[in-house]
Design an enzyme around this catalytic site. Structure first.
Site, PDB file in Angstrom:
ATOM      1  N   GLU A 198      15.235   2.019  18.192  1.00  0.00           N
ATOM      2  CA  GLU A 198      14.446   3.228  18.458  1.00  0.00           C
ATOM      3  C   GLU A 198      13.652   3.166  19.753  1.00  0.00           C
ATOM      4  O   GLU A 198      13.350   4.196  20.343  1.00  0.00           O
ATOM      5  CB  GLU A 198      13.499   3.522  17.289  1.00  0.00           C
TER       6      GLU A 198
ATOM      7  N   LYS B 196       0.831  -1.214   0.000  1.00  0.00           N
ATOM      8  CA  LYS B 196       0.000   0.000   0.000  1.00  0.00           C
ATOM      9  C   LYS B 196       0.868   1.269   0.000  1.00  0.00           C
ATOM     10  O   LYS B 196       0.637   2.190  -0.776  1.00  0.00           O
ATOM     11  CB  LYS B 196      -0.929  -0.017   1.228  1.00  0.00           C
ATOM     12  N   ILE B 197       1.863   1.302   0.892  1.00  0.00           N
ATOM     13  CA  ILE B 197       2.672   2.518   1.016  1.00  0.00           C
ATOM     14  C   ILE B 197       3.650   2.636  -0.159  1.00  0.00           C
ATOM     15  O   ILE B 197       3.813   3.706  -0.748  1.00  0.00           O
ATOM     16  CB  ILE B 197       3.419   2.528   2.372  1.00  0.00           C
TER      17      ILE B 197
ATOM     18  N   THR C 264      11.253   4.404   6.015  1.00  0.00           N
ATOM     19  CA  THR C 264      10.088   4.772   6.837  1.00  0.00           C
ATOM     20  C   THR C 264       9.349   3.500   7.247  1.00  0.00           C
ATOM     21  O   THR C 264       8.190   3.570   7.657  1.00  0.00           O
ATOM     22  CB  THR C 264       9.112   5.692   6.064  1.00  0.00           C
ATOM     23  N   SER C 265      10.021   2.340   7.122  1.00  0.00           N
ATOM     24  CA  SER C 265       9.309   1.084   7.385  1.00  0.00           C
ATOM     25  C   SER C 265       9.591   0.566   8.795  1.00  0.00           C
ATOM     26  O   SER C 265       8.814   0.798   9.705  1.00  0.00           O
ATOM     27  CB  SER C 265       9.649   0.061   6.321  1.00  0.00           C
ATOM     28  N   ARG C 266      10.720  -0.131   8.965  1.00  0.00           N
ATOM     29  CA  ARG C 266      11.117  -0.588  10.294  1.00  0.00           C
ATOM     30  C   ARG C 266      12.644  -0.523  10.375  1.00  0.00           C
ATOM     31  O   ARG C 266      13.340  -0.886   9.418  1.00  0.00           O
ATOM     32  CB  ARG C 266      10.663  -2.036  10.551  1.00  0.00           C
TER      33      ARG C 266
ATOM     34  N   ASP D  32       9.728  -6.848  -4.850  1.00  0.00           N
ATOM     35  CA  ASP D  32       8.743  -7.317  -3.868  1.00  0.00           C
ATOM     36  C   ASP D  32       8.796  -8.846  -3.866  1.00  0.00           C
ATOM     37  O   ASP D  32       8.947  -9.468  -4.927  1.00  0.00           O
ATOM     38  CB  ASP D  32       7.330  -6.833  -4.239  1.00  0.00           C
TER      39      ASP D  32
ATOM     40  N   ASP E 122      13.155   7.427   9.360  1.00  0.00           N
ATOM     41  CA  ASP E 122      12.048   7.672  10.283  1.00  0.00           C
ATOM     42  C   ASP E 122      12.002   6.570  11.344  1.00  0.00           C
ATOM     43  O   ASP E 122      11.230   6.650  12.287  1.00  0.00           O
ATOM     44  CB  ASP E 122      10.723   7.702   9.513  1.00  0.00           C
TER      45      ASP E 122
ATOM     46  N   HIS F  94       9.920   8.230  14.128  1.00  0.00           N
ATOM     47  CA  HIS F  94       8.806   7.344  13.736  1.00  0.00           C
ATOM     48  C   HIS F  94       7.500   8.150  13.652  1.00  0.00           C
ATOM     49  O   HIS F  94       6.503   7.796  14.265  1.00  0.00           O
ATOM     50  CB  HIS F  94       8.663   6.184  14.737  1.00  0.00           C
TER      51      HIS F  94
ATOM     52  N   CYS G  17       8.869  -2.569   2.916  1.00  0.00           N
ATOM     53  CA  CYS G  17       8.465  -3.956   3.189  1.00  0.00           C
ATOM     54  C   CYS G  17       8.426  -4.167   4.703  1.00  0.00           C
ATOM     55  O   CYS G  17       9.019  -3.390   5.456  1.00  0.00           O
ATOM     56  CB  CYS G  17       9.409  -4.944   2.510  1.00  0.00           C
ATOM     57  N   PRO G  18       7.729  -5.207   5.158  1.00  0.00           N
ATOM     58  CA  PRO G  18       7.664  -5.423   6.617  1.00  0.00           C
ATOM     59  C   PRO G  18       8.979  -5.973   7.151  1.00  0.00           C
ATOM     60  O   PRO G  18       9.791  -6.508   6.390  1.00  0.00           O
ATOM     61  CB  PRO G  18       6.544  -6.460   6.766  1.00  0.00           C
TER      62      PRO G  18
HETATM   63  P1  NAD Z   1       1.734  -3.845   2.873  1.00  0.00           P
HETATM   64  O1  NAD Z   1       1.514  -5.164   3.536  1.00  0.00           O
HETATM   65  O2  NAD Z   1       0.618  -3.228   2.097  1.00  0.00           O
HETATM   66  O3  NAD Z   1       2.996  -3.945   1.897  1.00  0.00           O
HETATM   67  C1  NAD Z   1       4.168  -4.613   2.222  1.00  0.00           C
HETATM   68  C2  NAD Z   1       4.767  -5.152   0.925  1.00  0.00           C
HETATM   69  O4  NAD Z   1       6.020  -5.764   1.249  1.00  0.00           O
HETATM   70  C3  NAD Z   1       3.886  -6.232   0.284  1.00  0.00           C
HETATM   71  O5  NAD Z   1       3.699  -5.951  -1.080  1.00  0.00           O
HETATM   72  C4  NAD Z   1       4.682  -7.513   0.488  1.00  0.00           C
HETATM   73  O6  NAD Z   1       4.512  -8.432  -0.586  1.00  0.00           O
HETATM   74  C5  NAD Z   1       6.102  -6.963   0.510  1.00  0.00           C
HETATM   75  N1  NAD Z   1       7.047  -7.894   1.120  1.00  0.00           N
HETATM   76  C6  NAD Z   1       6.824  -8.810   2.091  1.00  0.00           C
HETATM   77  N2  NAD Z   1       7.959  -9.485   2.359  1.00  0.00           N
HETATM   78  C7  NAD Z   1       8.915  -8.951   1.547  1.00  0.00           C
HETATM   79  C8  NAD Z   1      10.295  -9.232   1.354  1.00  0.00           C
HETATM   80  N3  NAD Z   1      10.906 -10.213   2.038  1.00  0.00           N
HETATM   81  N4  NAD Z   1      10.972  -8.506   0.435  1.00  0.00           N
HETATM   82  C9  NAD Z   1      10.334  -7.534  -0.290  1.00  0.00           C
HETATM   83  N5  NAD Z   1       9.026  -7.239  -0.158  1.00  0.00           N
HETATM   84  C10 NAD Z   1       8.331  -7.937   0.753  1.00  0.00           C
HETATM   85  O7  NAD Z   1       2.242  -2.869   4.014  1.00  0.00           O
HETATM   86  P2  NAD Z   1       2.223  -1.270   4.007  1.00  0.00           P
HETATM   87  O8  NAD Z   1       0.942  -0.796   4.606  1.00  0.00           O
HETATM   88  O9  NAD Z   1       2.643  -0.783   2.683  1.00  0.00           O
HETATM   89  O10 NAD Z   1       3.351  -0.985   5.113  1.00  0.00           O
HETATM   90  C11 NAD Z   1       4.711  -1.282   4.861  1.00  0.00           C
HETATM   91  C12 NAD Z   1       5.503  -1.171   6.142  1.00  0.00           C
HETATM   92  O11 NAD Z   1       5.517   0.216   6.552  1.00  0.00           O
HETATM   93  C13 NAD Z   1       4.867  -1.896   7.339  1.00  0.00           C
HETATM   94  O12 NAD Z   1       5.341  -3.222   7.423  1.00  0.00           O
HETATM   95  C14 NAD Z   1       5.304  -1.085   8.522  1.00  0.00           C
HETATM   96  O13 NAD Z   1       6.444  -1.710   9.099  1.00  0.00           O
HETATM   97  C15 NAD Z   1       5.722   0.264   7.942  1.00  0.00           C
HETATM   98  N6  NAD Z   1       4.949   1.397   8.481  1.00  0.00           N
HETATM   99  C16 NAD Z   1       5.626   2.441   9.009  1.00  0.00           C
HETATM  100  C17 NAD Z   1       4.934   3.543   9.492  1.00  0.00           C
HETATM  101  C18 NAD Z   1       5.636   4.749  10.069  1.00  0.00           C
HETATM  102  O14 NAD Z   1       4.990   5.585  10.746  1.00  0.00           O
HETATM  103  N7  NAD Z   1       6.916   4.932   9.834  1.00  0.00           N
HETATM  104  C19 NAD Z   1       3.533   3.546   9.446  1.00  0.00           C
HETATM  105  C20 NAD Z   1       2.882   2.461   8.871  1.00  0.00           C
HETATM  106  C21 NAD Z   1       3.586   1.382   8.391  1.00  0.00           C
END
Ligand code: NAD
Length: 352
Positions: free
Chosen positions: A260, A154-155, A229-231, A174, A255, A292, A202-203
């Site tokens: 953290e 999504k992001i 901005t992920s983890r 991905d 982020d 974050h 990615c997560p």
């Molecule tokens: P999402 O589930 O919609 O998308 C994650 C994508 O990563 C999916 O398309 C999945 O297929 C892919 N993926 C899974 N394993 C993978 C791998 N090993 N290698 C490559 N790609 C892989 O999630 P999202 O809503 O887009 O969120 C993504 C991440 O953003 C979350 O996991 C979360 O950790 C992080 N996040 C951060 C904040 C923030 O405030 N900084 C807020 C929300 C989410």
């Protein structure tokens, strides 16, 4: 009335949850994080609401189950901080907010990119001091450059759309690629070699822990801008520091940070800094660290509160749980699609 123990509560959480709750739950807000030490606070509560840096390991899950807590409502999308096997074994239902605003996070990643590239953080500091020199502030046109997006969920998709708006070419990696117009899915190696900007979406899982390590940084285009901005755990911070020092990484917008939980979300300005890596990263002119905060928009807070309370409404009224996550689920990314135990819309049965 059911009672919720709400951990790591900030003023902006209270405002949105109180407004949307409108008295239907008794919410007990605690400033502290949920850890083994803060477990006594859940006594008498039916539900717990937790966030990204709460430590929900087996001990905490067992403590919640012992105290009679039936459901853990994560008010976030990521769930790497929860021991799902323990939750499954001990019959604790876990729900989350899978999406609250991909725009908030993707726009923050874009903000980091623009600020780093055009040295906005340095320019503001200079002009505040009546220093109007431009020396050292040269950036590059994003137009015509290549953005590499790791994780096109999504992001990632929203971030790719923003980059396309700048006239950038998009490469994506991905683990479960889903074709998208204007995006070329490529192996990770090619993304590393060809991208001018790399953004992580990615997560954090066992497979993605330190995805960006010394080996990966050795392959990137010299001077690449890295955005996370992920983890925090996706990036080996020591390796990033080394790559920034030798210019292999030109700039980093972070982020999130692997350690953290010790620092973020609180004012630590009076604490003597023991974490050398974070101190060095924060002090670099080509690094911007935010705490974050990518999720922090009015719309996201509203959606987080609405979905979290709707998840709890569904739980307590025995309705199907759309946003349940469980250890046994076998679908993409272990989200509830094909769980063999799922009956009447739930993986874990509610206790009578
Ligand atoms: P999402 O589930 O919609 O998308 C994650 C994508 O990563 C999916 O398309 C999945 O297929 C892919 N993926 C899974 N394993 C993978 C791998 N090993 N290698 C490559 N790609 C892989 O999630 P999202 O809503 O887009 O969120 C993504 C991440 O953003 C979350 O996991 C979360 O950790 C992080 N996040 C951060 C904040 C923030 O405030 N900084 C807020 C929300 C989410």
């Amino acid at each position: 009335m059911n009672t919720i123990a709400f951990f790591d509560a900030k003023p902006y959480d209270r405002e949105s949850f109180d407004r949307i709750n409108n008295g239907r739950y008794d919410i007990r807000y605690f400033d502290t994080r949920l850890t083994a030490a803060s477990l006594p606070l859940v006594n008498g509560c039916d539900a717990v609401c937790a966030f990204v840096n709460d430590e929900i390991d087996r001990t905490v899950v067992a403590g919640l189950a012992d105290a009679g807590v039936q459901v853990l409502a994560l008010r976030c999308a990521g769930y790497n901080n929860v021991d799902f096997k323990a939750a499954y074994d001990l019959g604790l239902t876990v729900v989350r907010v899978p999406a609250y605003s991909p725009y908030a996070v993707a726009e923050h990643a874009a903000a980091l990119l623009l600020a780093l590239n055009r040295r906005i953080h340095k320019a503001v500091a200079r002009t505040r001091d009546f220093n109007f020199s431009l020396v050292g502030l040269t950036g590059f046109d994003l137009h015509g450059k290549t953005a590499g997006v790791v994780g096109m969920g999504k992001i990632g998709r929203v971030f790719a759309g923003i980059c396309r708006g700048f006239g950038m070419k998009i490469l994506a990696y991905d683990a479960y690629p889903n074709p998208q117009e204007g995006v070329e899915f490529v192996p990770m190696e090619r993304l590393l070699v060809e991208s001018d900007v790399i953004s992580l979406h990615c997560p954090l899982t066992k497979e993605t822990q330190h995805l960006f390590n010394a080996e990966a940084f050795a392959k990137v285009k010299p001077g690449v801008v890295l955005l996370n901005t992920s983890r925090g755990g996706l990036v080996d911070s020591e390796a990033l520091l080394a790559a920034l020092r030798d210019g292999q990484v030109g700039a980093a917008g972070l982020d999130v940070y692997e350690e953290e939980s010790e620092w973020f979300y609180e004012d630590r300005s009076q604490v003597i800094r023991q974490n050398k890596t974070l101190s060095l990263l924060v002090s670099m002119p080509n690094v911007i660290v935010t705490s974050h905060q990518a999720f922090l928009t009015r719309e996201a807070l509203e959606n987080i509160a609405t979905t979290t309370l709707a998840n709890l409404d569904a739980f307590f009224s025995d309705a199907p749980l759309e946003n349940e996550i469980c250890y046994c689920c076998t679908g993409k990314d272990k989200v509830t699609v094909n769980c063999p135990n799922r009956t009447r819309g739930r993986c874990i049965k509610k206790k009578p």
